[in-house]
Design an enzyme around this catalytic site. Structure first.
Site, mmCIF file in Angstrom:
data_model
loop_
_atom_site.group_PDB
_atom_site.id
_atom_site.type_symbol
_atom_site.label_atom_id
_atom_site.label_comp_id
_atom_site.label_asym_id
_atom_site.label_seq_id
_atom_site.Cartn_x
_atom_site.Cartn_y
_atom_site.Cartn_z
ATOM 1 N N ASN A 131 20.653 80.548 -27.727
ATOM 2 C CA ASN A 131 19.901 81.777 -27.456
ATOM 3 C C ASN A 131 20.822 82.985 -27.361
ATOM 4 O O ASN A 131 20.517 84.069 -27.896
ATOM 5 C CB ASN A 131 19.112 81.624 -26.152
ATOM 6 N N GLU A 155 14.213 73.529 -22.318
ATOM 7 C CA GLU A 155 14.725 72.707 -23.422
ATOM 8 C C GLU A 155 14.703 71.221 -23.069
ATOM 9 O O GLU A 155 15.377 70.421 -23.706
ATOM 10 C CB GLU A 155 16.147 73.140 -23.803
#
Length: 378
Positions: free
Chosen positions: A245, A280
């Site tokens: 990210n 995640e």
């Protein structure tokens, strides 16, 4: 993205608008046919004013049909209603009340309550206006003589014909509206199924969300287990996902989540379940399994993810995953077992990531490998 109440309402309004357009298009064609028949009759009877009125209505209905096809169904609907009021009033004034030309006017009122974008105040006002016109026409026709003094047998014949025509129009409109309501019901059923599906799945990865997995776990654990089989939980986490990210952006992270979830969904057996557990993290529940089978499955997923080809903005993206496995013990709750799988996962993260670790009592007793907090997270 799940539909909210406003989107659902808008979707239903669009569905009803489309339905209104179909109904109106068929009604206009029906009215056009009737006006053509009227024109033939009035020409045969040499009634030039009524023939002229029929020609005007025919031209108007052609124009209204085009309006409706171009999406102006509300304006076309109002003009159709006004034409019916004016045309039937003209027929009553020329042929008298007893010919029954006023029957068709009554069918306008129930149709006012179908178009979804009409306010209730408009519907009530329009219905009141139609009632006033109807009552006024009744008063006028009984106070003044009609333009044409028709024989009694012709008046009765026209009355029967208009009565039959009114019932025919009512039957046709009822069929059309029933068909339209059936289409709306099918759309509602489809939307309810879509909403139920979206309530179960994670909107990004399209696999089960945590709420659905919790419900499934609760229901499944109440069922008797097969002899010799075990319930196993596999908790997994994408390694260094925060770096993905931070370095490539959240859109790239979303792509990675979709890819990983697809790999996991393809790997599990029919009857087992995989869910996005949070961020995640992913959870697999194996019913009627074993530790060895869970280890094989987790290793297969680990290798598939590591070998998966992912590209972003022309560059290759590679990720790995760490897996922790917990096997349910007798009289143990799901939260406890998942907690043990979480500790095995944490141990695997500390041990270097990209590995499969099954929980053992020693894991809770052994010291974790020395790594910084930032190294362990992700």
């Amino acid at each position: 993205m799940p539909l909210n109440s406003e989107q659902t309402s808008n979707s239903l309004s669009i569905t009803r608008d489309n339905s209104l357009s179909r109904i109106l298009g068929q009604a206009i064609l029906l009215g056009l046919t009737l006006h053509v028949l009227d024109l033939v009759v009035f020409i045969v009877l040499s009634s030039h004013p009524l023939a002229a009125a029929s020609i005007f209505s025919i031209v108007l209905y052609v124009f209204l049909y085009i309006m409706n096809r171009r999406g102006h169904m509300y304006a076309a609907y109002i003009l159709v209603c006004l034409d019916i009021l004016a045309y039937q009033s003209l027929l009553v004034m020329f042929t008298g009340w007893d010919t029954g030309n006023h029957y068709i006017m009554m069918f306008i009122v129930p149709t006012l309550f179908y178009p979804p974008r009409f306010s209730m105040s408009f519907r009530v006002a329009a219905a009141s206006f139609i009632c006033l016109v109807y009552c006024g026409l009744y008063y006028f026709s009984h106070r003044y003589e009609p333009v044409y003094q028709l024989p009694e047998n012709i008046i009765q014949l026209l009355n029967y014909a208009n009565m039959f025509l009114a019932l025919l129009v009512l039957a046709v409109l009822s069929y059309i509206m029933n068909d339209a309501m059936g289409n709306i019901e099918n759309r509602l059923r489809s939307m309810n199924e879509e909403l139920a599906f979206l309530a179960r799945v994670d909107p990004l990865t399209r696999i089960w969300n945590r709420r659905s997995m919790d419900q499934y776990i609760s229901i499944t654990l109440k069922k008797p287990r097969k002899a010799g089989s075990q319930t196993v939980f596999i908790l997994s986490d994408i390694d260094h996902f925060k770096r993905v990210n931070d370095n490539c952006g959240h859109a790239c992270g979303d792509m990675v989540l979709k890819k990983v979830s697809g790999v996991m969904a393809d790997a599990v057996r029919e009857g087992d379940r995989v869910a996005r557990w949070g961020g995640e993290e992913f959870l697999v529940m194996i019913t009627h399994g074993s530790l060895d089978g869970a280890m094989i499955l987790a290793e297969r997923i680990r290798k598939a993810v590591a070998d998966a080809k992912m590209t972003w903005n022309g560059g290759d993206i590679s990720v790995t995953m760490t897996f922790g496995i917990g096997v349910m013990e007798k009289d143990e709750g799901a939260d406890s077992c998942i907690g043990r799988a979480d500790r095995a996962l944490y141990y695997g993260k500390n041990a270097g990531r990209n590995r499969v670790v099954a929980w053992t009592p020693e894991i809770d007793r052994l010291p974790m490998p020395a790594q910084t907090t930032s190294e362990v997270s992700g």
